[in-house]
Design an enzyme around this catalytic site. Structure first.
Site, PDB file in Angstrom:
ATOM      1  N   ARG A  90       0.833  -1.203   0.000  1.00  0.00           N
ATOM      2  CA  ARG A  90       0.000   0.000   0.000  1.00  0.00           C
ATOM      3  C   ARG A  90       0.869   1.254   0.000  1.00  0.00           C
ATOM      4  NH1 ARG A  90      -4.799   1.655   4.327  1.00  0.00           N
ATOM      5  NH2 ARG A  90      -5.200   3.716   3.450  1.00  0.00           N
ATOM      6  N   ASN A 144     -10.638  -4.231  -1.491  1.00  0.00           N
ATOM      7  CA  ASN A 144     -10.506  -3.220  -2.540  1.00  0.00           C
ATOM      8  C   ASN A 144      -9.546  -3.665  -3.643  1.00  0.00           C
ATOM      9  OD1 ASN A 144     -12.213  -1.050  -1.771  1.00  0.00           O
ATOM     10  ND2 ASN A 144     -10.828  -0.613  -0.066  1.00  0.00           N
ATOM     11  N   CYS A 164     -19.251  -1.877   0.495  1.00  0.00           N
ATOM     12  CA  CYS A 164     -18.434  -0.709   0.818  1.00  0.00           C
ATOM     13  C   CYS A 164     -19.129   0.053   1.935  1.00  0.00           C
ATOM     14  CB  CYS A 164     -18.282   0.172  -0.425  1.00  0.00           C
ATOM     15  SG  CYS A 164     -17.276   1.656  -0.169  1.00  0.00           S
ATOM     16  N   HIS A 194     -16.525   3.586  -5.053  1.00  0.00           N
ATOM     17  CA  HIS A 194     -15.629   4.731  -4.865  1.00  0.00           C
ATOM     18  C   HIS A 194     -15.803   5.779  -5.965  1.00  0.00           C
ATOM     19  CE1 HIS A 194     -12.711   2.524  -1.929  1.00  0.00           C
ATOM     20  NE2 HIS A 194     -13.967   2.557  -1.515  1.00  0.00           N
ATOM     21  N   TYR A 244     -14.273  10.150  -2.320  1.00  0.00           N
ATOM     22  CA  TYR A 244     -13.326   9.709  -3.339  1.00  0.00           C
ATOM     23  C   TYR A 244     -13.391  10.576  -4.592  1.00  0.00           C
ATOM     24  CZ  TYR A 244     -12.259   5.514  -0.691  1.00  0.00           C
ATOM     25  OH  TYR A 244     -11.825   4.655   0.278  1.00  0.00           O
TER      26      TYR A 244
END
Length: 421
Positions: A90, A144, A164, A194, A244
């Protein structure tokens, strides 16, 4: 019933455990299996999970294991919350795209593509093992990028629904601002994972009066502050975008911020170290306050509600989920995965009718859907050219020079996770 959580060693799992314990009348779990290859983390999380159950008087059995096949054997539902490559991957997703002046984020843009390429093959392998163990089991995907991962699962014929927490988070926020119970707030929530907008906020039910104009008039400043978007933009949209959308509506501003502060991945990694130290305390028998900063607010409530509805329990019949479009949004393919309110039951999730979508939103949805199609192709078949095509199609990249650079960076940083690289 038996539930299995893949990625059960996550520091976030105690939030999920707390929800299972509190909402046991909605979802009566008799056996909960936490499976994770990280034995040290799993021991700490599993110990706290058992203490939470005991504190709240839940007599269900909690099992921890690194044996995936044993974990999913006989499971009625399997929840996926895994992170291939961990926080280290990440951290890379959030940093190397910045070298090209593009947003570095773990679920969208170039970083989101990298995560999809690492994740889809692993999830599909897990899903096949679930199907062999129990073909009637439901897979609830919280991993995700949810839209791409859920699309991969559904295309492969798995009984899967994506989940989500954006919708439930906004529902709770709006309820607080309006001074009503969350159950009385129903959202006209439309888009892709998102990439969503609240085009109406209804009180009392799906057909209730739309109070979004009142919400924006009376509380627009608070809503805008939570999204880190200017209040006049919300007024001009007449809708509430998810947070987002800031990556799209304020891309260059976000890139400037990301270049001057620690990454979210670094913050979460430090938080996880602190949480694991807390979990090691045998006196701790409730989720610590610090966990609220970890992200994923209200996921436990949403996960319980969805699992209960799928398994014939007391879950809400209408929930915001990720599932096949099936003509709901006529400007998208039937096999696109959209995030909208749906009727949820033992046969799965069926999207409810959606009002005509403003071209301002529909155009971006169509663009990102095309990217997701190319991203899934790259995840399934590999190849540098497929990665390049997906990046070139993404509206946060879009230029061939950037797409070339980002392709090289993506492959270089993810070679150990890409079988074809």
């Amino acid at each position: 019933m038996k539930l299995t959580v893949v990625g059960g060693g996550s520091t976030y799992t105690p939030e999920l455990i707390d929800g299972f314990a509190r909402l046991r009348d909605t979802l009566p779990v008799r056996e909960l299996v936490l499976v994770d290859p990280a034995a040290d983390r799993l021991d700490l999380v599993g110990g706290l999970a058992r203490r939470i159950f005991a504190r709240q008087g839940h007599d269900g059995r909690i099992v921890t294991t690194s044996d995936l096949d044993a974990a999913v054997d006989g499971a009625d539902a399997v929840l996926l919350q895994l992170r291939v490559g961990g926080q280290a991957a990440r951290q890379q997703d959030e940093t190397w795209p910045l070298e090209c002046g593009c947003v570095g984020q773990e679920t969208t843009g170039a970083g989101g593509l990298a995560k999809a390429l690492r994740t889809v093959p692993v999830v599909l392998d897990i899903a096949e093992r679930v199907r062999r163990a129990n073909p009637d089991a439901w897979i609830i995907d919280f991993t995700n990028p949810v839209g791409i991962v859920t699309r991969a699962l559904l295309r492969a014929g798995h009984r899967a629904v994506g989940l989500c927490n954006v919708a439930i988070g906004l529902q709770r926020k709006f309820a607080g601002l309006l001074g009503v119970a969350p159950a009385d707030v129903h959202l006209d929530h439309v888009g892709l994972n998102h990439l969503t907008w609240e085009t109406a906020v209804r009180l009392g039910g799906p057909e209730g009066a739309d109070v979004l104009p009142r919400l924006l008039a009376e509380h627009g400043d608070a809503v805008a502050a939570g999204l880190r978007l200017p209040r006049p933009l919300l007024d001009r949209l007449g809708a509430v975008p998810s947070y987002y959308l800031r990556y799209y509506y304020a891309h260059d501003e976000v890139v400037g911020e990301l270049r001057t502060k620690p990454s979210r991945a670094a913050e979460v990694a430090e938080m996880e170290r602190q949480l694991l130290r807390m979990y090691a305390d045998p006196a701790l028998d409730e989720k610590p306050a610090l966990l609220a900063e970890r992200g994923g607010a209200y996921y436990s409530e949403a996960a319980v509600d969805l699992a209960a509805a799928l398994l014939g329990g007391a879950g809400s019949p209408y929930q915001v989920v990720n599932t096949f479009n099936r003509g709901t949004l006529p400007f998208l393919p039937d096999d696109a995965v959209i995030e909208v309110p749906a009727a949820v039951g033992g046969k799965g999730a069926a999207p409810l009718p959606v009002a005509d979508v403003d071209p301002l939103y529909a155009g971006l949805m169509a663009n990102v859907t095309a990217y997701e199609d190319l991203a899934l192709d790259a995840a399934l078949r590999g190849g540098r050219d497929r990665v390049f095509r997906a990046l070139l199609a993404h509206p946060l990249v879009g230029q061939y020079g950037y797409a070339e650079q980002l392709t090289d960076l993506l492959v270089a940083h993810n070679r150990e996770h890409l079988a074809w690289a």
